[in-house]
Each structure stands twice: as structure tokens, then as C-alpha cells.
Design an enzyme around this catalytic site. Structure first.
Site, PDB file in Angstrom:
ATOM      1  N   SER A  78       4.944   4.014  10.675  1.00 30.63           N
ATOM      2  CA  SER A  78       5.137   2.832   9.839  1.00 30.63           C
ATOM      3  C   SER A  78       3.798   2.178   9.566  1.00 30.63           C
ATOM      4  O   SER A  78       2.858   2.280  10.354  1.00 30.63           O
ATOM      5  CB  SER A  78       6.078   1.843  10.520  1.00 30.63           C
ATOM      6  OG  SER A  78       5.357   1.090  11.465  1.00 30.63           O
ATOM      7  N   LYS A  79       3.735   1.501   8.420  1.00 31.30           N
ATOM      8  CA  LYS A  79       2.473   0.895   8.008  1.00 31.30           C
ATOM      9  C   LYS A  79       2.075  -0.240   8.948  1.00 31.30           C
ATOM     10  O   LYS A  79       0.918  -0.580   9.054  1.00 31.30           O
ATOM     11  CB  LYS A  79       2.597   0.378   6.568  1.00 31.30           C
ATOM     12  CG  LYS A  79       2.623   1.503   5.542  1.00 31.30           C
ATOM     13  CD  LYS A  79       2.424   0.989   4.135  1.00 31.30           C
ATOM     14  CE  LYS A  79       3.732   0.534   3.541  1.00 31.30           C
ATOM     15  NZ  LYS A  79       3.607   0.113   2.147  1.00 31.30           N
ATOM     16  N   ARG A  80       3.077  -0.837   9.613  1.00 32.07           N
ATOM     17  CA  ARG A  80       2.752  -1.937  10.514  1.00 32.07           C
ATOM     18  C   ARG A  80       2.034  -1.423  11.759  1.00 32.07           C
ATOM     19  O   ARG A  80       1.162  -2.069  12.291  1.00 32.07           O
ATOM     20  CB  ARG A  80       4.019  -2.691  10.916  1.00 32.07           C
ATOM     21  CG  ARG A  80       4.242  -3.950  10.092  1.00 32.07           C
ATOM     22  CD  ARG A  80       5.585  -4.571  10.373  1.00 32.07           C
ATOM     23  NE  ARG A  80       6.669  -3.644  10.066  1.00 32.07           N
ATOM     24  CZ  ARG A  80       7.557  -3.208  10.958  1.00 32.07           C
ATOM     25  NH1 ARG A  80       7.504  -3.609  12.200  1.00 32.07           N
ATOM     26  NH2 ARG A  80       8.502  -2.355  10.609  1.00 32.07           N
ATOM     27  N   ASP A 112       0.846  -1.199   0.000  1.00 33.43           N
ATOM     28  CA  ASP A 112       0.000   0.000   0.000  1.00 33.43           C
ATOM     29  C   ASP A 112       0.878   1.244   0.000  1.00 33.43           C
ATOM     30  O   ASP A 112       1.789   1.336   0.811  1.00 33.43           O
ATOM     31  CB  ASP A 112      -0.801   0.032   1.307  1.00 33.43           C
ATOM     32  CG  ASP A 112      -2.173  -0.535   1.108  1.00 33.43           C
ATOM     33  OD1 ASP A 112      -2.455  -1.019   0.003  1.00 33.43           O
ATOM     34  OD2 ASP A 112      -2.954  -0.487   2.073  1.00 33.43           O
TER      35      ASP A 112
END
Ligand code: GLU
Length: 505
Positions: A256-258, A20
Site C-alpha cells: 500500500s502507498k501508505r 500518485d
């Protein structure tokens, strides 16, 4: 340092397609683009897909889609081409080979046959004995034959830079002034799979694509000395550098995407942020608002205003906090400023996704939606919040679900209230001709009738009087303004809903 005084500026954003699209890609694009537009230069999109392990096939299309959604347009890129393409690094592998040969020939780079196991062991030992970690140059100065005799040999070599002892660690940054970076170790520039690493590819591509200003995240500051060495060794003119402050979570950690859903650009679409609000917010993260004549901050501004006065010296180098509350506030401001037709059409994808409306609504449905939209425009901060408010207007009367919390909150007078309301409202006509007499089914008539009946007549407080009516017509405790809602629903639906709830008590 370079002197790009002639010719148009050329800037680029260079996302890696690893999932993404990250909000940082939009943020970098915005600042690059603002300067490019202000200077009448060009903005390029380059896809850095040399990390094959993290490559995700659909990610590139998502990057295009998200930047288009934000209105951040590029002049050259993999989708539209341009004079210095290809714009995907994986399609440029032949481009890098001569540069690597040149560096090997001049002795600035060397082959390294160390196996990953040997490198891991080396690092572990360095850490144990508290030495600085970095490649120990076992392969430097050795032929393949000589190296083969030593342990930890791998058939396919990589190529490393030979960082000199006197490497220049300082450089000029357009945002930060003179910057100093830590000493690098012998960086790999060509991997065993034949792909260049980021460090070689970025230098070669920025040179070949005639990029004049490299604007990227501050995490690349430590790499810049390596890049400057490559420019020097290859006899190329270096671009200007600007390292943007990284976006941070409220606890100051890197976004962060996490860890943070707001790191994904698609999340903003899903929630119902307006692209122009997000662009405005991203600009404000690292850029001061303008001031009005009274010296007050003007926090709402569009891309054109931002680009017009843009100056690198005004960018704040301190890591900005990604404050979603502020973005939500700003989004609400943007929503309220939309004209009603625009606002209404922006709701459509959300309503369609939630199954409230079909993808092809009738004119009647659109007209009704516009009336409802007028009631909620000042009440929502995200387009997604419209769904529960709009849904009751598009459900069949016998399909309306009464929410548990609304039912639990009906209070002891609900039956009395509904009976009295049904009786009083039955007398209000909803024929067109009654409009003339001023007794038609409209919000004002409904309000005065219900106030007279329930508040004055039954002696109830407004909340207790109108709560059951709201629950009956909307199924929920929270709805758009009640009398206007009843006007939009019309007499038949309203009466059916009042009767339906009454029948369950
Ligand atoms: N591919 C790098 C990234 O995604 C680009 C860094 C740069 O702009 O040089 O961060």
C-alpha cells in the site's frame, strides 16, 4: 461463460485517480497489454473516477506520464479518444441511467432510503449478535411513502441489487481455473450522489467498450459473482476473467502507498530505476523466466519477448513478494548493458535535479560527463547513485567540500602523502605533446608515479597511500577509480585540490 471467439481481443486497465499512481496499475497494464499485443488486439485506458471523495485532480496526468515512461502504450483512452469514449467514468453518467432503470423495472434492483446512520447501527447490531453483516432489506418491496414512516429515512435513495438466494458463486478464471467466491449482500449500484458504484460502472463500461478479457487484481474475485449477475440480468455477454495475484511486501501484507514508498510509481523514477528493468521485474513477479538452451533461467527479457510467448496458464496465482533487492540487481544488469551514450543521457535528469549540472549543459560538460559515466557504469545499481560520484567533477576546485567521514579517516600520514604526491605529480606534464612521449597526465602515468612515490618511496600500504589523495580530489571516501578520476580532472584541478587539502592539515 462467454464465447468471444470472433473479433479481436480488447483489454483494459481501469485505474482510479486517487493520488500518485500505484505500482499495481503498471503491473496490471503490463499483463493486459502483453496479451492484447500478442493477440493483435487493443488495449484501452479507462479512468474510474466515480469515487469523488478520493478523487485527485493531477492524478490522471500522472497515470498517463507513468505508463508512457514505462512504454506501456494504449490504443484508446481519455487523452487520445477512441470509438467507444468517453473514457472517463465521470463523463459517462448518462450511460448508466438506462441500465439502472432496466434493473429497477425487472425487479433485480430496488431503491433504498436507509440513512447512513441506520446502516451503521444495523451493522453494529449484526456484529454484536455475531450475525453475518449485510443489508437487511428493510426498503425492499416498499414505496417511498411506506418507507418514510419508518425510522432512519434519507430523502435521496440509493439503488441496490437484489441478490437472489441461488446466486452462482463460482466462475472460470483464466489463471485460477474454477474459482468460488463468498456470497455477496445487496450491493449498492447507484449512489445518492447520482454516481454509479464501481460494480455497475465496470459492467456497463466493459460491455459498451467491447472488452473481451477483464484482467484485474485478485481483490475483485469476491465481486465477480455480482458482476456476472448484472451481465445476466441485463442480457449481456460476459467477458473472460483473469484475477492477477496481488503484489505483497516481504511480510506478505498487501503493498500500500501508505506503508511502502515503492507502491508509488514516481518513487521508481526518483530512485533511478530504468523503466525497462521495472517492466521486466513486474513481469517476473507473476511469470516464470524463459530458459536458455542449457535449461538456465533467462531473467532478463524485454516486453516484446514477454508478449510473444505469453500464456495465462503460466501466470502464478500465488501472491508474489515485491523484492526490491532483486529489482536493484536487475536494474544494475540493465544499466551495465546500456551503451555509454545512452547511459550518459539517462544520468542528466538526476544530475540536473541535484544541481550538479544545469538543464542545458555545454558540449565540454557533456564530454566530461561521458568520461565519468564510463567509470561509474559498472559501479551503480540506481541512476540516482550517480549524483555523489559525478558531483566532484563539476564543482569548482575551491568549492569542493571534504566530507566529515573522509576527513576523519585521513590517517596520520596524510600530510606526508600529500607533500610527496604534490612534488611527484608536479613533474608530469599535461601538454598534448607529452602524449607522444608517454609521460602525459593519464591514469597509467599517474598510477605508476604515485605507486613509486607513496608505496615504494614512503613504504605505505596502498589504502593509506591513496586514501588522502582520493579525499583531496573527490572530497569523499568513495569515488570512481582514482587515477582515471585524476586524469579527467586534469593537472590544474588535481594539483589545486591536493594543495587545498594540504593547507588544512
Ligand atoms: N478501478 C478499479 C481499480 O483501480 C479497477 C478494477 C478493474 O479492473 O475492474 O482497482
Amino acid at each position: 461463460m462467454s464465447k468471444h471467439t470472433l473479433g479481436p481481443v480488447r483489454l483494459r486497465v481501469a485505474p482510479s485517480p486517487t493520488g500518485d499512481p500505484h505500482v499495481g496499475t503498471a503491473y496490471m497494464s503490463l499483463f493486459n497489454l502483453a496479451f492484447a499485443r500478442q493477440q493483435g488486439g487493443q488495449f484501452l485506458l479507462r479512468i474510474e473516477d466515480t469515487d469523488r471523495a478520493r478523487f485527485r485532480h493531477d492524478s490522471e496526468q500522472q497515470v498517463f506520464g507513468m505508463l508512457h515512461w514505462l512504454g506501456l502504450t494504449w490504443d484508446e483512452g481519455p487523452d487520445i479518444g477512441g470509438p467507444v469514449g468517453p473514457y472517463r467514468q465521470s463523463e459517462r453518467l448518462d450511460t448508466y441511467a438506462p441500465y439502472v432503470r432496466k434493473l429497477l423495472k425487472s425487479g433485480h434492483a430496488y431503491h433504498c432510503w436507509c440513512s447512513p446512520e441506520r446502516l451503521a447501527q444495523m451493522r453494529e447490531e449484526q456484529q454484536k449478535s455475531k450475525q453475518p453483516t449485510g443489508y437487511d432489506r428493510l426498503c425492499h418491496g416498499k414505496s417511498e411513502k411506506e418507507r418514510r414512516e419508518l425510522p432512519g429515512f434519507s430523502e435521496t435513495p440509493v439503488v441496490r441489487m437484489l441478490i437472489p438466494d441461488d446466486v452462482e458463486l463460482e466462475f472460470d478464471d483464466l489463471i485460477r481455473g474454477r474459482v468460488s467466491a463468498p456470497r455477496p449482500d445487496d450491493q449498492v449500484i447507484l449512489k445518492a450522489d447520482g454516481f454509479p458504484t464501481y460494480h455497475l460502472a465496470v459492467v456497463v463500461d466493459d460491455h459498451e467498450m467491447k472488452v473481451t478479457h477483464v484482467v484485474r487484481g485478485e481483490e475483485w474475485i469476491s465481486s465477480t459473482p455480482k458482476h456476472l449477475l448484472l451481465y445476466r440480468w441485463l442480457g449481456l455477454e460476459a467477458p473472460h476473467f483473469a484475477h492477477m495475484p496481488l503484489l505483497r511486501n516481504t511480510d506478505k501484507s498487501k503493498i500500500s502507498k501508505r506503508k511502502n514508498p515503492a507502491a508509488r510509481l514516481t518513487w521508481f523514477v526518483e530512485q533511478g530505476y530504468l523503466p525497462e528493468a521495472l517492466v521486466n521485474f513486474l513481469a517476473l513477479l507473476a511469470y516464470p523466466p524463459a530458459q536458455d538452451a542449457q535449461g538456465k533461467d533467462v531473467e532478463k527479457f524485454g516486453f516484446a519477448d514477454f508478449a510473444r510467448d505469453f500464456a495465462w496458464s503460466k501466470v502464478n496465482p500465488v501472491g508474489p513478494i515485491f523484492d526490491l533487492k532483486k529489482l536493484e540487481w536487475l536494474n544494475g544488469v540493465y544499466i551495465r548493458d546500456l551503451d555509454l551514450g545512452d547511459f550518459t543521457s539517462r544520468l542528466l535528469p538526476y544530475l540536473e535535479r541535484a544541481g550538479v549540472l544545469s538543464g542545458n549543459p555545454s558540449l565540454g560538460e557533456l564530454a566530461r560527463l561521458k568520461s565519468v559515466a564510463a567509470l561509474i557504469q559498472t559501479r551503480i545499481a540506481l541512476l540516482g547513485e550517480s549524483v555523489p560520484l559525478v558531483a566532484p567533477f563539476f564543482v569548482a576546485d575551491d568549492q569542493l567540500v571534504i566530507a566529515d567521514d573522509a576527513r576523519a579517516d585521513l590517517g596520520p600520514d596524510a600530510a606526508r602523502v600529500l607533500d610527496a604526491a604534490i612534488h611527484a605529480l608536479g613533474d608530469i606534464d599535461d601538454h598534448l605533446l607529452d602524449l607522444v612521449a608517454g609521460t602525459a597526465w593519464n591514469a597509467a602515468a599517474l598510477e605508476s608515479t604515485l605507486r613509486a612515490t607513496l608505496v615504494d618511496g614512503l613504504g605505505l600500504k596502498a589504502r593509506l597511500a591513496f586514501g588522502p589523495i582520493r579525499t583531496a580530489v573527490s572530497g569523499a571516501k568513495v569515488s570512481p577509480p582514482l587515477f582515471e578520476s585524476m586524469e579527467i580532472l586534469g593537472k590544474t584541478s588535481t594539483m589545486a585540490r591536493l594543495h587545498a587539502l594540504r593547507a588544512t592539515l
